[in-house]
Design a protein around this motif. Structure first.
Motif, PDB file in Angstrom:
ATOM      1  N   ALA A   1      28.531  44.108  39.380  1.00 41.76           N
ATOM      2  CA  ALA A   1      28.259  45.315  38.592  1.00 41.76           C
ATOM      3  C   ALA A   1      28.072  46.537  39.483  1.00 41.76           C
ATOM      4  O   ALA A   1      28.431  47.653  39.102  1.00 41.76           O
ATOM      5  CB  ALA A   1      27.017  45.091  37.729  1.00 41.76           C
ATOM      6  N   ARG A   2      27.535  46.338  40.672  1.00 38.77           N
ATOM      7  CA  ARG A   2      27.328  47.462  41.593  1.00 38.77           C
ATOM      8  C   ARG A   2      28.636  48.181  41.892  1.00 38.77           C
ATOM      9  O   ARG A   2      28.688  49.425  41.923  1.00 38.77           O
ATOM     10  CB  ARG A   2      26.695  46.933  42.888  1.00 38.77           C
ATOM     11  N   LEU A   3      29.721  47.432  42.103  1.00 39.38           N
ATOM     12  CA  LEU A   3      31.013  48.049  42.398  1.00 39.38           C
ATOM     13  C   LEU A   3      31.559  48.806  41.189  1.00 39.38           C
ATOM     14  O   LEU A   3      32.150  49.881  41.336  1.00 39.38           O
ATOM     15  CB  LEU A   3      32.014  46.988  42.845  1.00 39.38           C
ATOM     16  N   TRP A   4      31.370  48.244  39.995  1.00 42.25           N
ATOM     17  CA  TRP A   4      31.822  48.943  38.785  1.00 42.25           C
ATOM     18  C   TRP A   4      31.069  50.264  38.619  1.00 42.25           C
ATOM     19  O   TRP A   4      31.668  51.291  38.265  1.00 42.25           O
ATOM     20  CB  TRP A   4      31.634  48.059  37.560  1.00 42.25           C
ATOM     21  N   MET A   5      29.781  50.250  38.885  1.00 40.42           N
ATOM     22  CA  MET A   5      28.992  51.478  38.768  1.00 40.42           C
ATOM     23  C   MET A   5      29.406  52.505  39.813  1.00 40.42           C
ATOM     24  O   MET A   5      29.515  53.705  39.514  1.00 40.42           O
ATOM     25  CB  MET A   5      27.499  51.149  38.885  1.00 40.42           C
ATOM     26  N   GLU A   6      29.669  52.056  41.027  1.00 38.18           N
ATOM     27  CA  GLU A   6      30.108  52.980  42.078  1.00 38.18           C
ATOM     28  C   GLU A   6      31.433  53.636  41.724  1.00 38.18           C
ATOM     29  O   GLU A   6      31.610  54.852  41.898  1.00 38.18           O
ATOM     30  CB  GLU A   6      30.244  52.223  43.408  1.00 38.18           C
TER      31      GLU A   6
ATOM     32  N   ALA B   1      37.006  41.417  33.968  1.00 35.16           N
ATOM     33  CA  ALA B   1      36.491  41.147  35.315  1.00 35.16           C
ATOM     34  C   ALA B   1      35.086  41.692  35.547  1.00 35.16           C
ATOM     35  O   ALA B   1      34.503  41.425  36.612  1.00 35.16           O
ATOM     36  CB  ALA B   1      37.444  41.731  36.362  1.00 35.16           C
ATOM     37  N   GLN B   2      34.535  42.419  34.600  1.00 31.75           N
ATOM     38  CA  GLN B   2      33.152  42.885  34.752  1.00 31.75           C
ATOM     39  C   GLN B   2      32.168  41.716  34.790  1.00 31.75           C
ATOM     40  O   GLN B   2      31.047  41.873  35.275  1.00 31.75           O
ATOM     41  CB  GLN B   2      32.783  43.838  33.610  1.00 31.75           C
ATOM     42  N   LYS B   3      32.596  40.566  34.298  1.00 26.81           N
ATOM     43  CA  LYS B   3      31.720  39.394  34.276  1.00 26.81           C
ATOM     44  C   LYS B   3      32.019  38.422  35.407  1.00 26.81           C
ATOM     45  O   LYS B   3      31.473  37.315  35.428  1.00 26.81           O
ATOM     46  CB  LYS B   3      31.856  38.686  32.925  1.00 26.81           C
ATOM     47  N   TRP B   4      32.869  38.826  36.342  1.00 22.02           N
ATOM     48  CA  TRP B   4      33.239  37.926  37.432  1.00 22.02           C
ATOM     49  C   TRP B   4      32.347  38.149  38.640  1.00 22.02           C
ATOM     50  O   TRP B   4      32.103  39.295  39.046  1.00 22.02           O
ATOM     51  CB  TRP B   4      34.688  38.160  37.825  1.00 22.02           C
ATOM     52  N   PRO B   5      31.852  37.072  39.274  1.00 21.43           N
ATOM     53  CA  PRO B   5      30.933  37.224  40.411  1.00 21.43           C
ATOM     54  C   PRO B   5      31.523  37.995  41.588  1.00 21.43           C
ATOM     55  O   PRO B   5      30.810  38.714  42.286  1.00 21.43           O
ATOM     56  CB  PRO B   5      30.626  35.768  40.803  1.00 21.43           C
ATOM     57  N   TRP B   6      32.823  37.880  41.853  1.00 17.03           N
ATOM     58  CA  TRP B   6      33.389  38.553  43.013  1.00 17.03           C
ATOM     59  C   TRP B   6      33.686  40.034  42.750  1.00 17.03           C
ATOM     60  O   TRP B   6      34.138  40.745  43.651  1.00 17.03           O
ATOM     61  CB  TRP B   6      34.630  37.833  43.520  1.00 17.03           C
ATOM     62  N   ALA B   7      33.381  40.510  41.522  1.00 17.57           N
ATOM     63  CA  ALA B   7      33.491  41.939  41.205  1.00 17.57           C
ATOM     64  C   ALA B   7      32.154  42.373  40.602  1.00 17.57           C
ATOM     65  O   ALA B   7      32.047  42.605  39.404  1.00 17.57           O
ATOM     66  CB  ALA B   7      34.638  42.191  40.235  1.00 17.57           C
TER      67      ALA B   7
ATOM     68  N   VAL C   1      54.372  47.420  38.820  1.00 16.56           N
ATOM     69  CA  VAL C   1      54.070  48.050  40.100  1.00 16.56           C
ATOM     70  C   VAL C   1      53.045  47.179  40.817  1.00 16.56           C
ATOM     71  O   VAL C   1      52.075  46.706  40.203  1.00 16.56           O
ATOM     72  CB  VAL C   1      53.496  49.473  39.905  1.00 16.56           C
ATOM     73  N   PHE C   2      53.233  46.971  42.125  1.00 14.90           N
ATOM     74  CA  PHE C   2      52.305  46.185  42.933  1.00 14.90           C
ATOM     75  C   PHE C   2      51.446  47.098  43.803  1.00 14.90           C
ATOM     76  O   PHE C   2      51.862  48.188  44.192  1.00 14.90           O
ATOM     77  CB  PHE C   2      53.070  45.221  43.846  1.00 14.90           C
ATOM     78  N   PHE C   3      50.251  46.636  44.118  1.00 22.18           N
ATOM     79  CA  PHE C   3      49.433  47.250  45.162  1.00 22.18           C
ATOM     80  C   PHE C   3      48.550  46.170  45.762  1.00 22.18           C
ATOM     81  O   PHE C   3      48.425  45.070  45.202  1.00 22.18           O
ATOM     82  CB  PHE C   3      48.594  48.420  44.621  1.00 22.18           C
ATOM     83  N   THR C   4      47.950  46.464  46.896  1.00 25.46           N
ATOM     84  CA  THR C   4      47.037  45.503  47.525  1.00 25.46           C
ATOM     85  C   THR C   4      45.662  46.132  47.677  1.00 25.46           C
ATOM     86  O   THR C   4      45.509  47.352  47.693  1.00 25.46           O
ATOM     87  CB  THR C   4      47.546  45.063  48.907  1.00 25.46           C
ATOM     88  N   GLY C   5      44.658  45.271  47.795  1.00 28.39           N
ATOM     89  CA  GLY C   5      43.302  45.767  47.965  1.00 28.39           C
ATOM     90  C   GLY C   5      42.279  44.694  47.670  1.00 28.39           C
ATOM     91  O   GLY C   5      42.603  43.512  47.544  1.00 28.39           O
ATOM     92  N   ASP C   6      41.033  45.133  47.535  1.00 27.43           N
ATOM     93  CA  ASP C   6      39.926  44.222  47.261  1.00 27.43           C
ATOM     94  C   ASP C   6      39.429  44.424  45.841  1.00 27.43           C
ATOM     95  O   ASP C   6      40.104  45.041  45.006  1.00 27.43           O
ATOM     96  CB  ASP C   6      38.808  44.455  48.275  1.00 27.43           C
ATOM     97  N   ALA C   7      38.234  43.903  45.548  1.00 30.58           N
ATOM     98  CA  ALA C   7      37.680  44.029  44.207  1.00 30.58           C
ATOM     99  C   ALA C   7      37.501  45.494  43.808  1.00 30.58           C
ATOM    100  O   ALA C   7      37.740  45.879  42.656  1.00 30.58           O
ATOM    101  CB  ALA C   7      36.344  43.296  44.124  1.00 30.58           C
ATOM    102  N   LYS C   8      37.122  46.340  44.759  1.00 31.65           N
ATOM    103  CA  LYS C   8      36.939  47.756  44.448  1.00 31.65           C
ATOM    104  C   LYS C   8      38.259  48.405  44.057  1.00 31.65           C
ATOM    105  O   LYS C   8      38.301  49.238  43.139  1.00 31.65           O
ATOM    106  CB  LYS C   8      36.316  48.484  45.640  1.00 31.65           C
ATOM    107  N   ALA C   9      39.348  48.046  44.724  1.00 33.11           N
ATOM    108  CA  ALA C   9      40.661  48.578  44.363  1.00 33.11           C
ATOM    109  C   ALA C   9      41.047  48.161  42.950  1.00 33.11           C
ATOM    110  O   ALA C   9      41.603  48.956  42.173  1.00 33.11           O
ATOM    111  CB  ALA C   9      41.707  48.111  45.364  1.00 33.11           C
ATOM    112  N   MET C  10      40.776  46.905  42.603  1.00 30.40           N
ATOM    113  CA  MET C  10      41.063  46.409  41.259  1.00 30.40           C
ATOM    114  C   MET C  10      40.281  47.202  40.219  1.00 30.40           C
ATOM    115  O   MET C  10      40.796  47.600  39.171  1.00 30.40           O
ATOM    116  CB  MET C  10      40.729  44.925  41.188  1.00 30.40           C
ATOM    117  N   ILE C  11      39.004  47.446  40.497  1.00 30.52           N
ATOM    118  CA  ILE C  11      38.152  48.185  39.563  1.00 30.52           C
ATOM    119  C   ILE C  11      38.653  49.622  39.411  1.00 30.52           C
ATOM    120  O   ILE C  11      38.735  50.159  38.296  1.00 30.52           O
ATOM    121  CB  ILE C  11      36.694  48.157  40.054  1.00 30.52           C
TER     122      ILE C  11
END
Length: 378
Positions: free
Chosen positions: A233-238, A225-231, A37-47
């Motif tokens: 830690a703040r976004l993971w916590m949110e 991806a928790q260790k990737w700069p473009w994702a 299944v495909f979807f589109t989005g940004d780093a927050k969508a991936m998380i």
């Protein structure tokens, strides 16, 4: 960063269920095809997808595709992609390759060519003859299908079916993503009694409890991806906070039974690890004696298939005995039972109202659906 495209591989038969999950997460441009299944989005969508998906196997960032009839085309196409947008100077980039119906059949050599192309591109961008690869891992996956190469970065790491609660298991465990898919296909959401009379190590009742509580299955595990700069830690916590805010805190009637006392003890231990021990109970019980007292509810179960010839007659006897018990159940109960046995309906003693093809690994199965005649079962 502009919107990215992500691909979620699924077990065959669960594509539609996974797509519906992603839509409920309010993700964009969800599209299902065979096995993914495909979807589109940004780093927050991936998380959000990684934390919340129950039926997807992993979340892959799609970087591009191009014809690759030979190794030169593979090298040139891979080098043209913007790897530096995602892989930093110190990033490690191992490669996994799969080739189907393509002229490039050597997966090992394809991986080596791809690594050379990515390394040359990154070396040029970062001004290095040799990349250190001392930092976080950026797992590259390449799929060659009919001479077309499709390239991804794996944002997940260990597959999403590895929730973290099943450290041990009985023989032939049911994958958590498939168990969750069966529960979701039954449309169970926690309102009615739920039963699994062949519970084994408890995967189906535990997934039912997670669904009833609307608990994100990825909260207790980590992701690549928790260790990737473009994702960051703040976004993971949110996103984790968002998932916890959406959790329900009710009481649920979820039960699993198995004739094997060792399996029942293991199921209880797994429920504790999953944090749902207050929502689900397990007992040593014979499925031939299954007799729900409530007027309506859901049964979702995965009995032994009898794949080996020596086990086939035993499985048929099990189906017949459970079929007799099922016909005594109140009319409001619905049954969703998965089996690969080609003569299941005959041995069970009743034709299914509906059937749906599912795959347990590479094993083709049917989800036999017996729908209740009133109340909850409709």
């Amino acid at each position: 960063m502009e919107k990215l495209t992500f691909s979620v591989p699924t077990l065959f038969g669960l594509e539609g269920v996974c797509a519906e999950e992603l839509r409920r997460m309010e993700l964009e441009n969800v599209r299902a095809e065979n096995g993914r299944v495909f979807f589109t989005g940004d780093a927050k969508a991936m998380i959000r997808a990684n934390l919340n998906l129950r039926t997807g196997e992993r979340v892959l960032l799609r970087l591009g595709s191009f014809p690759a009839p030979d190794f030169d085309a593979l090298y040139d196409g891979a080098r043209a992609l913007p790897w530096e947008d995602f892989i930093p100077r110190e990033g490690a980039f191992p490669v996994r390759c799969r080739s189907l119906n393509s002229r490039l059949t050597s997966e090992q050599r394809c991986g080596a060519v791809l690594r050379a192309a990515v390394g040359d591109r990154l070396g040029e961008k970062y001004g290095l003859e040799r990349l250190p690869e001392s930092g976080s891992v950026y797992q590259i996956r390449i799929m060659l299908m009919k001479d077309e190469a499709e390239l991804f970065l794996d944002t997940t790491g260990p597959s999403l079916h590895k929730r973290g609660y099943r450290a041990m298991s009985v023989t032939a465990p049911l994958r958590e993503t498939l168990a969750a898919g069966m529960v979701l296909l039954s449309r169970y959401r926690g309102r009615y009694p739920f039963r699994d009379p062949f519970c084994g190590s408890g995967t189906i009742p535990i997934e039912a409890a997670l669904i009833a509580k609307n608990r994100a299955p990825g909260l207790e595990r980590s992701f690549t991806a928790q260790k990737w700069p473009w994702a960051p830690a703040r976004l993971w916590m949110e996103e984790a906070d968002r998932a916890m805010d959406l959790e329900y805190h009710g009481s649920y009637d979820i039960w699993g039974g198995d004739i094997d006392p060792q399996a029942v003890e293991l199921a209880r231990s797994n429920a504790v690890k999953a944090g749902v021990e207050e929502a689900v109970r397990f007992e040593v019980a014979d499925a031939a004696d299954f007799a729900p007292a409530e007027p309506a509810g859901r049964v979702v179960t995965n009995p032994p298939y009898g794949e080996r010839l020596s086990d086939k007659h035993e499985a048929e006897g099990l189906y017949a005995a459970f079929g007799r018990a099922w016909r005594r159940a109140p009319a409001g109960w619905s049954l969703y039972l998965m089996s690969s046995h080609t003569e299941f309906e005959r041995t069970f003693g009743k034709a299914a109202d509906k059937k749906r093809k599912l795959y347990n690994g590479m094993l083709k199965c049917d989800l036999f659906q017996y729908l209740g005649r009133r109340g909850e079962g409709k």
